[in-house]
Every structure is written in structure tokens, then in C-alpha cells.
Design a protein around this motif. Structure first.
Motif, PDB file in Angstrom:
ATOM      1  N   PHE A  22       0.743  -1.361  -0.328  1.00  0.00           N
ATOM      2  CA  PHE A  22       0.305  -0.150   0.216  1.00  0.00           C
ATOM      3  C   PHE A  22       1.183   1.069  -0.179  1.00  0.00           C
ATOM      4  N   CYS A  25       2.270   1.598  -3.522  1.00  0.00           N
ATOM      5  CA  CYS A  25       0.839   2.187  -4.506  1.00  0.00           C
ATOM      6  C   CYS A  25       0.754   4.133  -4.048  1.00  0.00           C
ATOM      7  N   HIS A  26       1.057   4.252  -3.183  1.00  0.00           N
ATOM      8  CA  HIS A  26       1.128   5.265  -2.303  1.00  0.00           C
ATOM      9  C   HIS A  26       1.909   7.207  -2.691  1.00  0.00           C
ATOM     10  N   ARG A  27       3.075   5.978  -2.610  1.00  0.00           N
ATOM     11  CA  ARG A  27       4.124   7.110  -2.845  1.00  0.00           C
ATOM     12  C   ARG A  27       4.109   6.826  -4.280  1.00  0.00           C
ATOM     13  N   LYS A  80      -9.177   4.300  -0.321  1.00  0.00           N
ATOM     14  CA  LYS A  80      -8.219   5.387   0.720  1.00  0.00           C
ATOM     15  C   LYS A  80      -7.154   5.636  -0.575  1.00  0.00           C
ATOM     16  N   LEU A  81      -6.843   4.424  -1.336  1.00  0.00           N
ATOM     17  CA  LEU A  81      -5.560   5.271  -1.916  1.00  0.00           C
ATOM     18  C   LEU A  81      -6.053   6.799  -2.683  1.00  0.00           C
ATOM     19  N   LEU A  84      -6.390   9.537  -0.416  1.00  0.00           N
ATOM     20  CA  LEU A  84      -5.140  10.293  -0.416  1.00  0.00           C
ATOM     21  C   LEU A  84      -4.462  11.027  -1.620  1.00  0.00           C
ATOM     22  N   LEU A  85      -4.546  10.366  -2.340  1.00  0.00           N
ATOM     23  CA  LEU A  85      -3.877  11.175  -3.687  1.00  0.00           C
ATOM     24  C   LEU A  85      -5.388  12.978  -4.057  1.00  0.00           C
ATOM     25  N   HIS A  88      -3.037  15.249  -1.462  1.00  0.00           N
ATOM     26  CA  HIS A  88      -1.816  15.726  -1.663  1.00  0.00           C
ATOM     27  C   HIS A  88      -2.844  17.325  -2.428  1.00  0.00           C
ATOM     28  N   TYR A 324       4.843   4.776   3.398  1.00  0.00           N
ATOM     29  CA  TYR A 324       5.316   5.503   3.274  1.00  0.00           C
ATOM     30  C   TYR A 324       6.730   6.237   2.961  1.00  0.00           C
TER      31      TYR A 324
END
Length: 439
Positions: A22, A25-27, A80-81, A84-85, A88, A324
Motif C-alpha cells: 500500500f 502505491c501511495h508513494r 483510500k489511495l 490520499l491523492l 495531496h 510511505y
């Protein structure tokens, strides 16, 4: 540059619904939403040619294939991803080129879910067939998913290790007790199958899609990133226990065997002019749900986190406190142009030669350069970076990497043949790849 002209990375991440997967993918999402992502910039400045520009702008769209065992958890992780994007994106000042670029990226990013169970080889083969029918190519495979058969913590060993060396205790914890002899549904060593062989089958099955990416770009070979560990130790007998069912430290052994096999893959790729590059990465030491499950009641988890902070403060670069940050090596090796990535590591740059438990041998003192392992690390106050460490050679078994690769290849061919002829109960006795009396 229009989207028709921009390249689209298609990155396959196994175990993407939690933990380090996860975090990767987030980073990836946060980094590629920037025109000049820090993780794409050359960190190893000695590889730059005189006058060569040091700023990299990938300018690419992104598809992440989230390969997960639980589609329900994958759906939750995908949402969730996206959230988060979006968070940002909202933090970027509006009406700026950076906001416009990130908004455009957000409109074109795709997170795709496919079910994959590495403990069942048929699932891997079916997954590969499904992916091959849907996507024209794959640019990266990040072999992140894995497991360990932890059962409990031995606190006496923990306190003894802490007394002798806290830094060694955090890097090579011998207090995590593991179950031995656990088998998969395919009658293979469970840890060996999930951490090594399942990913090898995935790579081999999707090799044509990786080659298609290389043919498409003509400049950047496709990449396979193999998740190892700083705790890799060859605590097994390669002659009598290649599937790691007899050792009590199968997790560490699987990562050591993986290191040696990827080293061999890399050598053969170079010799054959392969269109795929192989890298070894590690996430350092990060608290995940696997560790949390062993630390009950919750106060034990808090004490372990405090211990991690203490070890980082006294000098351990490997302790990170978010998935992350622990993904910095994986994402850096994904986004940095290959010409900037070192192909060797100084065998004397990070540690002196010393015996590791189970190796029965020392690092090759005559080898000035070795195959690199790229590890997530951070400074004392938390700034993450990529640390390059050498893969330790095994002097008593210098051909173990080639043997491990050969075992995987023969067993892979046996499973492929099994699927072709429709046999349901495993390869026939005596089939190629027969080890430990199983398939």
C-alpha cells in the motif's frame, strides 16, 4: 505534451492492499502527480556525465495493477489511495502550474484490482493469463507480497539480544519464533512459495508483457523489483532443504535465497541481452499488521515502537515509521532512469566482513564490488533516503543462486505442463522440480 504522446507506466504491485505494498502505491501516486518528483531524480550523482542535466521529468500517466488475495480489502485500499491523492492535490495552491499538472494526472490515473494468491500456483497462472488479455504491456513488476510463519515472541531472547546489542536486535531479531514445516496447498514450502517461487512464476508468465514495454519505449528496459529484507540470512541447507521447510528461520532464509537468485537473474539477463532488468529492494524495518498481530496486548506494541525510536536515535538507519517512507527504495528504483542506477555496490562501504548466523562463511574479502541491494533508510530525525548495501556472497555454496533459479524454472515448467494436460493432482512423480518429496 498531449496524453497521446505521454507514456503510461503500468506497474504491477503484489500485496497492494496493505503494508509496504500500500505504501508503494501511495508513494507512486504522490510522486508522479509532481512534474519533477524527488524520487525520480538521480540520487547517485557520481553516475552523472559532465554537463548532463540532473533534473528528471517523467511526464507520464500511471496504471497500478493491485494484485491482492482479498478483493474486498483491495477495494477498500483503492478508495483510500484515491482519497490520499485527492488530499495531496488539495494541498497544492490552486491556479498554479503544479496544481494543473496534478489535476491532469488525477484525471488519468487508474487503479485496477486483480485477484492473486501466491500460495496457489494455479491462481498465479490464471492471474497472468487474465492480465495478459487486458493489458498491452507491463513496465514494472514489484514483487512485494510475502509472509512469515510467526507464532509468538520469545521475550527472553529479546532481552538477551537487547543487552548484547540493540542495533543487532532490531536488524536481525531472533526472538520472532516461526513455525517450521508449513506447506502450501501445492505441497510446497509455504514461505518459499509465497516469497520466492510464486513471484518467479509471475515474472516468467508475464515476461512477454515486460518485453513489450521495452520494445515500445526502446530506451528504458522493463524492471522487476524483488522485495528482500535487511534480515536476510542463509539459515538453511540448500542440498536437503531447498524449500525451507526444515529451518526454523524460513523467512530470513527465503530472503537470502531470493537475493542470490536475483543476482543470478541479473547476470543471465546481461549475458543474454535481456529486455528486463532485475533489482533487489528492501523496506528497512517498519511496523506493519504482521508485527502488530504478535504484540498483544497493545502496550507491547507501544513498547516495541519506543524501542524502534531508541535504535534509530543511537544510529540504526533502517528503522522507518511509515509505509510511505519505507517505500522510498521501491519507488526510486521504479522512477529513476536506469542509466543513473548503480549496477554494483562497494562490498566494504557499509560493513566489514563478518560471519552471519547460518552462513558458515564470511563475505568475500577479495571482492571490491558486489551486486547491490537498495534499502529504504532514514536519518536520525526521519528524512528517508536510499541506502546501497552489497548482497552477501555464500562462499560455501557459490552456485546457490544458479541452483535456486534452476529449481524454480524446472518447477515452473512442470506446473505449466500440468495446466496444459489438465492434471488436477499435481505433476506426476519424478517431474522436473521434484524437491522435498513434493511437487
Amino acid at each position: 505534451m498531449t496524453h497521446e504522446e505521454r507514456k503510461r507506466l503500468i506497474v504491477l504491485v503484489t500485496g497492494a492492499n496493505g503494508g509496504i505494498g500500500f505504501g508503494i502505491c501511495h508513494r507512486l501516486l504522490i510522486q508522479l502527480s509532481q512534474r519533477r518528483p524527488p524520487d525520480a531524480q538521480p540520487s547517485f550523482t557520481s553516475t552523472l556525465s559532465p554537463g548532463e542535466p540532473s533534473v528528471v521529468e517523467p511526464a507520464c500517466d500511471l496504471t497500478i495493477i493491485m494484485a491482492c488475495r482479498s478483493t474486498q480489502r483491495a477495494e477498500e485500499a483503492r478508495q483510500k489511495l484515491y482519497n490520499l491523492l485527492d488530499t495531496h492535490l488539495n494541498s497544492i495552491p490552486p491556479n498554479t502550474p503544479e496544481h494543473e499538472y496534478a489535476t491532469d494526472f488525477r484525471m488519468n490515473v487508474r487503479l485496477e484490482i486483480h485477484r492473486l494468491d501466491l500460495s496457489v500456483i494455479r491462481s498465479v497462472l490464471e492471474f497472468s493469463q487474465e492480465v495478459s488479455q487486458k493489458y498491452p504491456y507491463i513496465s514494472h513488476i514489484i514483487c512485494n507480497a510475502g509472509l512469515a510463519t510467526y507464532s509468538h515472541l520469545n521475550f527472553l531472547v529479546f532481552f538477551k539480544q537487547c543487552y548484547e546489542s540493540p542495533l543487532k536486535a532490531v536488524k536481525h531479531p531472533m526472538f520472532n519464533v516461526q513455525k517450521a514445516g508449513v506447506l502450501s496447498a501445492d505441497n510446497l514450502g509455504m514461505v518459499w512459495q509465497c516469497n520466492i517461487f510464486g513471484h518467479y512464476v509471475l515474472f516468467r508468465s508475464l515476461q512477454p508483457l515486460l518485453s513489450a514495454w521495452t520494445a515500445r519505449t526502446r530506451s528504458e528496459p522493463a524492471r522487476v523489483l524483488w522485495m528482500s529484507s535487511i534480515d536476510a540470512m542463509a539459515t538453511y541447507d540448500p542440498d536437503n532443504d531447498p524449500q525451507l521447510t526444515k529451518t526454523s528461520t524460513s523467512y530470513q532464509a527465503s530472503k537470502a535465497q531470493l537475493d542470490l537468485m536475483v543476482w543470478e537473474l541479473n547476470k543471465q539477463s546481461k549475458a543474454n541481452g535481456s529486455e528486463v532488468m532485475h533489482y533487489i529492494i528492501t523496506p528497512g524495518i517498519t511496523a506493519t499488521n504482521v508485527a502488530a498481530a504478535l504484540l498483544r496486548p497493545y502496550v507491547l506494541e507501544l513498547l516495541m515502537i519506543a524501542f524502534f525510536y531508541f535504535c534509530r536515535f543511537i544510529g540504526s538507519p533502517h528503522v522507518l515509521f511509515s509505509t510511505y517512507k519505507a517505500s522510498v527504495a521501491a519507488v526510486h528504483l521504479t522512477l529513476t532512469p536506469s542509466r543513473y542506477i548503480p549496477s554494483t555496490a562497494d562490498a566494504h562501504s557499509t560493513t566489514s566482513a563478518k560471519t552471519q548466523p547460518g552462513y558458515g562463511a564470511t563475505m568475500n574479502r577479495n571482492a571490491q564490488l558486489a551486486f547491490p541491494k537498495f534499502s529504504a533508510a532514514n536519518e536520525r530525525w526521519g528524512k528517508e533516503y536510499v541506502l546501497i548495501e552489497p548482497v552477501t556472497v555464500w562462499e560455501q555454496h557459490p552456485d546457490e543462486g544458479a541452483r535456486a533459479m534452476d529449481r524454480c524454472e524446472r518447477l515452473y515448467q512442470a506446473f505449466v505442463e500440468k495446466e496444459k494436460v489438465g492434471i488436477q493432482n499435481g505433476p506426476a512423480d519424478g517431474a522436473n522440480g521434484c524437491v522435498n518429496g513434493h511437487a
